[in-house]
Scaffold this active site. Structure first.
Site, PDB file in Angstrom:
ATOM      1  N   SER A  21     -13.931 -27.829 -71.071  1.00 17.53           N
ATOM      2  CA  SER A  21     -15.805 -28.277 -70.875  1.00 17.53           C
ATOM      3  C   SER A  21     -16.501 -28.931 -69.907  1.00 17.53           C
ATOM      4  O   SER A  21     -17.316 -28.701 -69.385  1.00 17.53           O
ATOM      5  CB  SER A  21     -15.871 -28.279 -72.436  1.00 17.53           C
ATOM      6  OG  SER A  21     -16.005 -27.460 -73.191  1.00 17.53           O
ATOM      7  N   HIS A  60     -13.616 -21.023 -68.527  1.00 16.61           N
ATOM      8  CA  HIS A  60     -13.849 -21.915 -69.976  1.00 16.61           C
ATOM      9  C   HIS A  60     -14.953 -20.231 -70.453  1.00 16.61           C
ATOM     10  O   HIS A  60     -16.144 -20.136 -70.210  1.00 16.61           O
ATOM     11  CB  HIS A  60     -15.372 -22.543 -68.804  1.00 16.61           C
ATOM     12  CG  HIS A  60     -15.372 -23.301 -70.178  1.00 16.61           C
ATOM     13  ND1 HIS A  60     -16.980 -23.426 -69.974  1.00 16.61           N
ATOM     14  CD2 HIS A  60     -15.573 -23.942 -71.257  1.00 16.61           C
ATOM     15  CE1 HIS A  60     -17.894 -24.105 -70.982  1.00 16.61           C
ATOM     16  NE2 HIS A  60     -16.759 -24.817 -71.249  1.00 16.61           N
ATOM     17  N   GLU A  98     -16.991 -18.778 -67.753  1.00 18.53           N
ATOM     18  CA  GLU A  98     -17.300 -18.415 -66.607  1.00 18.53           C
ATOM     19  C   GLU A  98     -15.561 -19.362 -65.759  1.00 18.53           C
ATOM     20  O   GLU A  98     -14.777 -19.709 -66.117  1.00 18.53           O
ATOM     21  CB  GLU A  98     -17.602 -20.210 -67.190  1.00 18.53           C
ATOM     22  CG  GLU A  98     -19.062 -20.856 -67.221  1.00 18.53           C
ATOM     23  CD  GLU A  98     -19.736 -21.956 -67.249  1.00 18.53           C
ATOM     24  OE1 GLU A  98     -20.912 -21.836 -67.190  1.00 18.53           O
ATOM     25  OE2 GLU A  98     -19.208 -22.846 -67.672  1.00 18.53           O
ATOM     26  N   ASN A 148     -23.232 -25.680 -69.498  1.00 16.70           N
ATOM     27  CA  ASN A 148     -23.518 -27.113 -70.230  1.00 16.70           C
ATOM     28  C   ASN A 148     -24.519 -27.925 -69.723  1.00 16.70           C
ATOM     29  O   ASN A 148     -25.174 -29.011 -69.759  1.00 16.70           O
ATOM     30  CB  ASN A 148     -21.622 -27.763 -70.483  1.00 16.70           C
ATOM     31  CG  ASN A 148     -21.306 -27.043 -71.728  1.00 16.70           C
ATOM     32  OD1 ASN A 148     -21.636 -26.409 -72.531  1.00 16.70           O
ATOM     33  ND2 ASN A 148     -19.858 -26.963 -72.108  1.00 16.70           N
TER      34      ASN A 148
HETATM   35  N1  NAD Z   1     -14.271 -26.060 -79.070  1.00 23.96           N
HETATM   36  C1  NAD Z   1     -15.186 -25.823 -77.936  1.00 23.96           C
HETATM   37  O1  NAD Z   1     -15.960 -25.520 -77.855  1.00 23.96           O
HETATM   38  C2  NAD Z   1     -15.176 -25.317 -77.243  1.00 23.96           C
HETATM   39  C3  NAD Z   1     -15.571 -24.739 -76.203  1.00 23.96           C
HETATM   40  C4  NAD Z   1     -14.978 -24.371 -74.772  1.00 23.96           C
HETATM   41  C5  NAD Z   1     -13.838 -25.041 -73.828  1.00 23.96           C
HETATM   42  N2  NAD Z   1     -13.716 -26.109 -75.132  1.00 23.96           N
HETATM   43  C6  NAD Z   1     -12.155 -26.879 -74.411  1.00 23.96           C
HETATM   44  O2  NAD Z   1     -11.408 -26.148 -75.110  1.00 23.96           O
HETATM   45  C7  NAD Z   1      -9.983 -27.328 -75.427  1.00 23.96           C
HETATM   46  C8  NAD Z   1      -9.709 -27.137 -77.193  1.00 23.96           C
HETATM   47  O3  NAD Z   1     -10.476 -27.771 -77.548  1.00 23.96           O
HETATM   48  P1  NAD Z   1     -10.381 -27.015 -78.720  1.00 23.96           P
HETATM   49  O4  NAD Z   1     -11.967 -27.457 -79.517  1.00 23.96           O
HETATM   50  O5  NAD Z   1      -9.659 -25.577 -79.404  1.00 23.96           O
HETATM   51  O6  NAD Z   1      -9.613 -28.024 -79.171  1.00 23.96           O
HETATM   52  P2  NAD Z   1      -8.412 -28.568 -80.304  1.00 23.96           P
HETATM   53  O7  NAD Z   1      -8.044 -30.000 -80.799  1.00 23.96           O
HETATM   54  O8  NAD Z   1      -9.241 -27.506 -81.844  1.00 23.96           O
HETATM   55  O9  NAD Z   1      -7.269 -27.765 -80.675  1.00 23.96           O
HETATM   56  C9  NAD Z   1      -6.233 -28.231 -79.564  1.00 23.96           C
HETATM   57  C10 NAD Z   1      -4.643 -29.135 -79.963  1.00 23.96           C
HETATM   58  O10 NAD Z   1      -3.959 -28.431 -78.613  1.00 23.96           O
HETATM   59  C11 NAD Z   1      -2.976 -29.287 -79.174  1.00 23.96           C
HETATM   60  N3  NAD Z   1      -2.295 -30.002 -78.258  1.00 23.96           N
HETATM   61  C12 NAD Z   1      -2.946 -31.632 -78.134  1.00 23.96           C
HETATM   62  N4  NAD Z   1      -1.980 -32.019 -76.859  1.00 23.96           N
HETATM   63  C13 NAD Z   1      -0.518 -31.231 -76.927  1.00 23.96           C
HETATM   64  C14 NAD Z   1       0.423 -30.824 -75.892  1.00 23.96           C
HETATM   65  N5  NAD Z   1       0.802 -30.878 -74.867  1.00 23.96           N
HETATM   66  N6  NAD Z   1       0.744 -29.139 -76.051  1.00 23.96           N
HETATM   67  C15 NAD Z   1       0.398 -28.177 -76.839  1.00 23.96           C
HETATM   68  N7  NAD Z   1      -0.807 -28.238 -77.259  1.00 23.96           N
HETATM   69  C16 NAD Z   1      -0.804 -29.620 -77.216  1.00 23.96           C
HETATM   70  C17 NAD Z   1      -3.399 -29.824 -79.783  1.00 23.96           C
HETATM   71  O11 NAD Z   1      -2.142 -29.835 -81.196  1.00 23.96           O
HETATM   72  C18 NAD Z   1      -4.570 -29.116 -80.706  1.00 23.96           C
HETATM   73  O12 NAD Z   1      -4.034 -28.245 -81.572  1.00 23.96           O
HETATM   74  C19 NAD Z   1     -10.573 -28.583 -74.366  1.00 23.96           C
HETATM   75  O13 NAD Z   1     -10.811 -28.271 -73.582  1.00 23.96           O
HETATM   76  C20 NAD Z   1     -12.109 -28.361 -74.903  1.00 23.96           C
HETATM   77  O14 NAD Z   1     -12.660 -28.951 -73.967  1.00 23.96           O
HETATM   78  C21 NAD Z   1     -13.852 -26.710 -76.042  1.00 23.96           C
END
Ligand code: NAD
Length: 413
Positions: A126, A147, A159, A197
């Site tokens: 993000s 995204h 995106e 964003n």
């Molecule tokens: N949550 C949102 O609303 C949202 C929206 C759009 C984009 N994002 C982006 O998506 C990504 C994930 O966000 P999220 O909210 O799902 O996070 P989250 O914390 O729910 O999930 C992240 C996962 O990554 C895993 N992880 C960490 N290191 C790892 C590795 N080396 N190999 C494999 N897995 C690994 C963790 O165990 C965890 O399950 C981030 O970059 C975030 O910025 C989030």
């Protein structure tokens, strides 16, 4: 298949990270008939991801939206595992691990060895520059941003971000892949906050500033944006839903990357609520309290009177009437005008900076945040000269340069 070659179906992908976003993207891809290697370092998280997807599909079967055999087929396409090591058949890998550059670099380096050379490597980041993430691989041309929005199976927008080194073919491939997953893709440059964003910041931050200045309370500001703007939710309801911490992290990150411009300065009220653990709906307490049936405002406004210069009052009235906010009191007009003008101006600045086309900016705001109208189409209806008049008046009134009109409006004939 070469990245960018015509793609009729998405057959096999990898999703790295089984948290909120990874599980949602995996569910979405399986729904569209794609084998998904869902990879997380944590076995419990993978179990939870599969259980969550199963639960959502079961509910869909109960409601008659999904046939039991379709649910079973989709679940069979999910291949959970804890290592990236070998991904010989994938066309696309989508990284959705924690928002940390070092972790993402490790994941991309592993993906580069594990996936076929032709596979496109996408990040769901993000807030981190795609260009920086791509530095971890020897072939940064194949790295792009995809995204998705939360919840990924539901929100229509993706995106598609071209990093500085992204090959056009890889970007086009990601665009096609989003279409094949039933999504509405838009293209954007690798700039802070991409489209949504960035443009949405004004909606939240201007709401917070109005609250801090004592112009109106959270429920009043939300009501103005719903009734006069046609927004499904006002800024405070939306921040409570998203999570004040998640929203603040985005504001802080965009602010840092935008050289701390006054438009993006995070607000002290939000910072103090986050510090106190009041994170919104998920903790039962944010700008509203959620333990009394219908939410009640939890943040009391310290009302202060304000005087507007007559020039601004006239411009505001024209802006409000043309924007569709008729029958509004002068305070309501002021609230509506400040928030919508901030959103429209940011959209204009993004457009003028070449971040995306005007159509893609409008589509992104409608599909990514449920805005009732694209901000640039709204500006066309209001008239660019009226938009400029309001921005210039607000800029003089608020005094920190955050309303300096975008070239699109400043140069309007
Ligand atoms: N949550 C949102 O609303 C949202 C929206 C759009 C984009 N994002 C982006 O998506 C990504 C994930 O966000 P999220 O909210 O799902 O996070 P989250 O914390 O729910 O999930 C992240 C996962 O990554 C895993 N992880 C960490 N290191 C790892 C590795 N080396 N190999 C494999 N897995 C690994 C963790 O165990 C965890 O399950 C981030 O970059 C975030 O910025 C989030």
């Amino acid at each position: 298949m070469e990245p960018g070659a015509e793609m009729n179906s998405l057959q096999e992908i990898a999703v790295i990270g089984g948290g909120t976003m990874g599980a949602g993207i995996a569910q979405l891809a399986a729904k569209h008939g794609c084998t998904v290697h869902l990879i997380d370092i944590d076995r419990d998280i993978l179990d939870r991801a599969i259980a969550g997807i199963t639960q959502r599909l079961d509910r869909s079967v109960e409601k008659g939206r999904t046939k039991p055999e379709a649910r079973d087929a989709q679940l069979a396409l999910l291949k959970p595992r804890t290592d990236v090591a070998e991904l010989a058949g994938v066309q696309l890998a989508i990284e959705a691990v924690v928002e940390n550059l070092d972790v993402k670099h490790k994941v991309f380096a592993a993906l580069e060895s594990a996936a076929p050379e032709a596979a496109v490597l996408a990040t769901n980041t993000s807030s981190l520059p795609v260009t920086k993430i791509a530095e971890a691989v020897k072939t940064p041309g194949r790295v792009v941003g995809m995204h998705f929005f939360n919840p990924a199976p539901v929100m229509p927008l993706v995106e598609i971000i071209a990093g500085d080194a992204s090959d056009k073919a890889a970007v086009d491939f990601a665009y096609e892949a989003a279409l094949l997953m039933g999504k509405t893709p838009v293209r954007a440059l690798d700039t802070p906050g991409f489209i949504v964003n960035r443009v949405a910041r004004g909606f939240y931050l201007e709401g917070l500033r109005l609250l801090g200045e004592g112009v109106a309370g959270v429920d009043e500001i939300d009501l103005v944006m719903r009734t006069h703007g046609g927004f499904r939710m006002g800024p405070f309801e939306l921040m409570d839903l998203v999570g004040l911490d998640v929203n603040l992290a985005v504001s802080t990150s965009v602010c840092e990357q935008m050289e701390k411009h006054a438009r993006f300065t995070p607000h002290a009220i939000q910072q103090s609520l986050v510090a106190a653990g009041h994170l919104g709906r998920k903790t039962g307490h944010g700008f509203y309290l959620y333990d009394h049936g219908s939410p009640v405002p939890a943040y009391a406004v310290e009302r202060r009177s304000f005087q507007l210069p007559p020039m601004l009052t006239d411009a505001m009235l024209a802006f409000c009437v043309r924007a569709g906010a008729v029958d509004a009191s002068s305070t309501e007009q002021y609230v509506f005008c400040r928030i919508l003008a901030a959103v429209i101006n940011e959209a204009g600045l993004a457009y003028s900076a070449g971040v995306a086309s005007s159509d893609d900016i409008d589509t992104a705001m409608i599909k990514g945040t449920n805005y009732p109208k694209g901000p640039l189409a709204w500006a066309d209806e209001i008239g660019h000269r009226t938009v400029r008049g309001v921005l210039t008046g607000l800029n003089a009134h608020t005094g920190d340069g955050r309303y300096a009109p975008a070239p699109l409006f400043a140069n309007a004939e």
